[in-house]
Design a protein around this motif. Structure first.
Motif, mmCIF file in Angstrom:
data_model
loop_
_atom_site.group_PDB
_atom_site.id
_atom_site.type_symbol
_atom_site.label_atom_id
_atom_site.label_comp_id
_atom_site.label_asym_id
_atom_site.label_seq_id
_atom_site.Cartn_x
_atom_site.Cartn_y
_atom_site.Cartn_z
ATOM 1 N N THR A 62 -27.805 -16.151 -48.172
ATOM 2 C CA THR A 62 -28.672 -15.187 -47.471
ATOM 3 C C THR A 62 -29.390 -14.267 -48.463
ATOM 4 O O THR A 62 -30.626 -14.132 -48.419
ATOM 5 N N SER A 63 -28.629 -13.662 -49.344
ATOM 6 C CA SER A 63 -29.236 -12.725 -50.317
ATOM 7 C C SER A 63 -30.181 -13.459 -51.254
ATOM 8 O O SER A 63 -31.213 -12.904 -51.664
ATOM 9 N N GLU A 64 -29.836 -14.694 -51.577
ATOM 10 C CA GLU A 64 -30.709 -15.453 -52.487
ATOM 11 C C GLU A 64 -32.065 -15.720 -51.826
ATOM 12 O O GLU A 64 -33.116 -15.573 -52.460
ATOM 13 N N ALA A 104 -27.756 -7.799 -52.902
ATOM 14 C CA ALA A 104 -26.345 -8.163 -53.050
ATOM 15 C C ALA A 104 -25.611 -8.212 -51.723
ATOM 16 O O ALA A 104 -25.706 -7.286 -50.907
ATOM 17 N N SER A 105 -24.856 -9.278 -51.541
ATOM 18 C CA SER A 105 -24.026 -9.367 -50.337
ATOM 19 C C SER A 105 -22.609 -8.886 -50.649
ATOM 20 O O SER A 105 -22.189 -8.847 -51.813
ATOM 21 N N THR A 106 -21.918 -8.507 -49.591
ATOM 22 C CA THR A 106 -20.519 -8.077 -49.721
ATOM 23 C C THR A 106 -19.637 -9.112 -49.042
ATOM 24 O O THR A 106 -19.970 -9.620 -47.965
ATOM 25 N N TRP A 107 -18.527 -9.411 -49.702
ATOM 26 C CA TRP A 107 -17.582 -10.372 -49.126
ATOM 27 C C TRP A 107 -16.215 -9.734 -48.913
ATOM 28 O O TRP A 107 -16.128 -8.495 -48.828
ATOM 29 N N SER A 151 -19.651 -5.052 -38.913
ATOM 30 C CA SER A 151 -18.355 -5.283 -38.275
ATOM 31 C C SER A 151 -17.207 -5.099 -39.264
ATOM 32 O O SER A 151 -16.045 -5.041 -38.866
ATOM 33 N N TYR A 152 -17.510 -5.005 -40.554
ATOM 34 C CA TYR A 152 -16.453 -4.808 -41.548
ATOM 35 C C TYR A 152 -16.181 -3.330 -41.828
ATOM 36 O O TYR A 152 -15.498 -2.978 -42.784
ATOM 37 N N GLY A 153 -16.699 -2.493 -40.979
ATOM 38 C CA GLY A 153 -16.366 -1.060 -41.026
ATOM 39 C C GLY A 153 -16.711 -0.407 -42.340
ATOM 40 O O GLY A 153 -17.851 -0.483 -42.811
HETATM 41 C C1 LIG Z 1 -15.003 -13.928 -45.002
HETATM 42 C C2 LIG Z 1 -16.113 -12.924 -44.946
HETATM 43 C C3 LIG Z 1 -15.910 -11.640 -45.363
HETATM 44 C C4 LIG Z 1 -16.936 -10.694 -45.300
HETATM 45 N N1 LIG Z 1 -16.710 -9.407 -45.697
HETATM 46 C C5 LIG Z 1 -17.680 -8.494 -45.587
HETATM 47 C C6 LIG Z 1 -17.452 -7.138 -45.956
HETATM 48 O O1 LIG Z 1 -16.376 -6.754 -46.393
HETATM 49 N N2 LIG Z 1 -18.474 -6.246 -45.830
HETATM 50 C C7 LIG Z 1 -19.697 -6.618 -45.365
HETATM 51 O O2 LIG Z 1 -20.571 -5.756 -45.275
HETATM 52 N N3 LIG Z 1 -19.951 -7.898 -45.003
HETATM 53 C C8 LIG Z 1 -18.971 -8.840 -45.099
HETATM 54 N N4 LIG Z 1 -19.219 -10.143 -44.732
HETATM 55 C C9 LIG Z 1 -20.552 -10.513 -44.237
HETATM 56 C C10 LIG Z 1 -21.396 -11.168 -45.348
HETATM 57 O O3 LIG Z 1 -21.863 -10.211 -46.226
HETATM 58 C C11 LIG Z 1 -22.573 -11.860 -44.688
HETATM 59 O O4 LIG Z 1 -22.097 -13.046 -44.094
HETATM 60 C C12 LIG Z 1 -23.727 -12.148 -45.618
HETATM 61 O O5 LIG Z 1 -24.765 -12.754 -44.893
HETATM 62 C C13 LIG Z 1 -23.363 -13.055 -46.760
HETATM 63 O O6 LIG Z 1 -24.473 -13.095 -47.622
HETATM 64 P P1 LIG Z 1 -24.684 -14.262 -48.699
HETATM 65 O O7 LIG Z 1 -24.988 -15.506 -47.904
HETATM 66 O O8 LIG Z 1 -25.836 -13.844 -49.508
HETATM 67 O O9 LIG Z 1 -23.427 -14.393 -49.483
HETATM 68 C C14 LIG Z 1 -18.203 -11.082 -44.793
HETATM 69 C C15 LIG Z 1 -18.405 -12.406 -44.360
HETATM 70 C C16 LIG Z 1 -17.384 -13.319 -44.430
HETATM 71 C C17 LIG Z 1 -17.639 -14.723 -43.949
#
Ligand SMILES: Cc1cc2nc3c(=O)[nH]c(=O)nc-3n(C[C@H](O)[C@H](O)[C@H](O)COP(=O)(O)O)c2cc1C
Length: 314
Positions: A62-64, A104-107, A151-153
């Motif tokens: 997504t970010s890319e 930047a995305s967050t995981w 949704s990740y608060g």
């Molecule tokens: C397992 C998982 C954990 C995630 N954790 C967070 C999080 O802690 N905070 C947040 O803001 N988004 C979180 N996300 C949402 C991702 O940031 C979102 O899916 C985003 O589109 C990913 O971007 P990317 O495709 O560039 O990596 C999470 C998604 C997944 C699937």
């Protein structure tokens, strides 16, 4: 009387000799410093051109995609940027950058994707290291767009907020508030496009529609970009980053002694614990600073020693 005059002129000569020796030593030290500076910050650096750097931190693309879209827009506006993934970038080169954009995305647990772990931890460790100081990125203007899910608060866009906080702490000048995109809100594209247009406007030295930024290269002060979080949130992010860092992020006692690792020379510690290099306790940036301090501390005693040596010769 003549004996007294002779003694005086002799001791004046010796004092002069001591001062000349001290200033020669100082000039020698300065020339060494200049040479080192030229090595650290060469004027033509292959990794750091006059082009801006557009980083994307992404796991599922997504970010890319957003970063690539921004690159096209920047290019169409005659703004020259390199698209960079942090895993291909030596973080120590950040000190040479003048313009940095990050999408930047967050995981999980508020962390970046694993392959941005090294970059993220380098920033975190450098920002927390008093020896690195707040001037490291003083030439660098930057802006950050976050991709996450509300949704990740509290962890919502923790990575983007963390990057912003640490770059500011290292002296970077933020030109737009961090924008926090929510993938679940259904308006990510729109939010990103609005942010992109503001960014182009600021980079072009124009004004921004909402009137907040009406000058060239507006600089956002540290508290201004907080949207839904507080400084406490950022501190939590710091802890989370370090405790739950992904690949390449393990922090041990040696790291505490020598923060701001270089990818060129530093250990890459993988999640499996594999080590593929030697740790450098003190990075070039820190080393230069420490050497200066040691020299300045020892200068007075050096002059005293030369004076004493000169008196002993009499
Ligand atoms: C397992 C998982 C954990 C995630 N954790 C967070 C999080 O802690 N905070 C947040 O803001 N988004 C979180 N996300 C949402 C991702 O940031 C979102 O899916 C985003 O589109 C990913 O971007 P990317 O495709 O560039 O990596 C999470 C998604 C997944 C699937």
């Amino acid at each position: 009387m003549r004996l007294f005059e002779a003694y005086n002129s002799h001791s004046a000569r010796l004092t002069l000799l001591a001062l000349l020796s001290a200033s020669t030593l100082y000039c020698f030290y300065k020339s060494l410093r200049l040479k080192r500076h030229a090595l650290l910050f060469p004027t033509t650096n292959p990794n750091s051109s006059s082009k801006g750097k557009l980083f994307f931190v992404s796991q599922t693309g997504t970010s890319e995609i957003l970063a690539r879209r921004l690159l096209r827009l920047l290019t169409s506006c005659d703004l020259s940027f390199d698209l960079v993934h942090p895993k291909d970038y030596e973080p120590e080169d950040l000190s040479k950058e003048t313009l940095v954009l990050i999408v930047a995305s967050t995981w999980e647990d508020g962390n970046p994707p694993p392959d941005a772990g090294f970059f993220s931890n380098w920033l975190a460790e450098s920002a927390d290291d008093f020896r690195v100081g707040s001037m490291l990125l003083s030439r660098c203007k930057f802006a950050v767009f976050g991709v996450g899910s509300r949704s990740y608060g509290a962890a919502f866009n923790a990575v983007a907020r963390g990057f912003s906080k640490r770059m500011r702490k290292l002296g970077g000048l933020q030109v737009l508030p961090v924008e926090e995109g929510d993938v679940d809100a259904g308006d990510l594209d729109e939010v990103f496009d609005v942010w992109s247009r503001k960014l182009i406007s600021v980079l072009k030295g124009g004004s921004v529609e909402n009137g907040v930024f009406d000058g060239s290269m507006a600089v956002v002060e540290s508290d201004a970009e907080t949207i839904d979080g507080s400084e406490e949130d950022y501190d939590d992010d710091d802890d989370a980053d370090r405790e739950n860092g992904a690949e390449g992020s393990i922090v041990d006692l040696e790291d505490i002694a020598g923060k701001g690792p270089s990818r060129k020379t530093k250990t890459m510690t993988t999640s499996s614990g594999t080590i593929n290099g030697e740790k450098e306790m003190v990075t070039p940036v820190i080393r230069a600073s420490l050497e200066k301090q040691v020299f300045l501390f020892s200068l007075p005693s050096l002059v005293a020693e030369i004076g004493k040596w000169a008196r002993d010769l009499e």
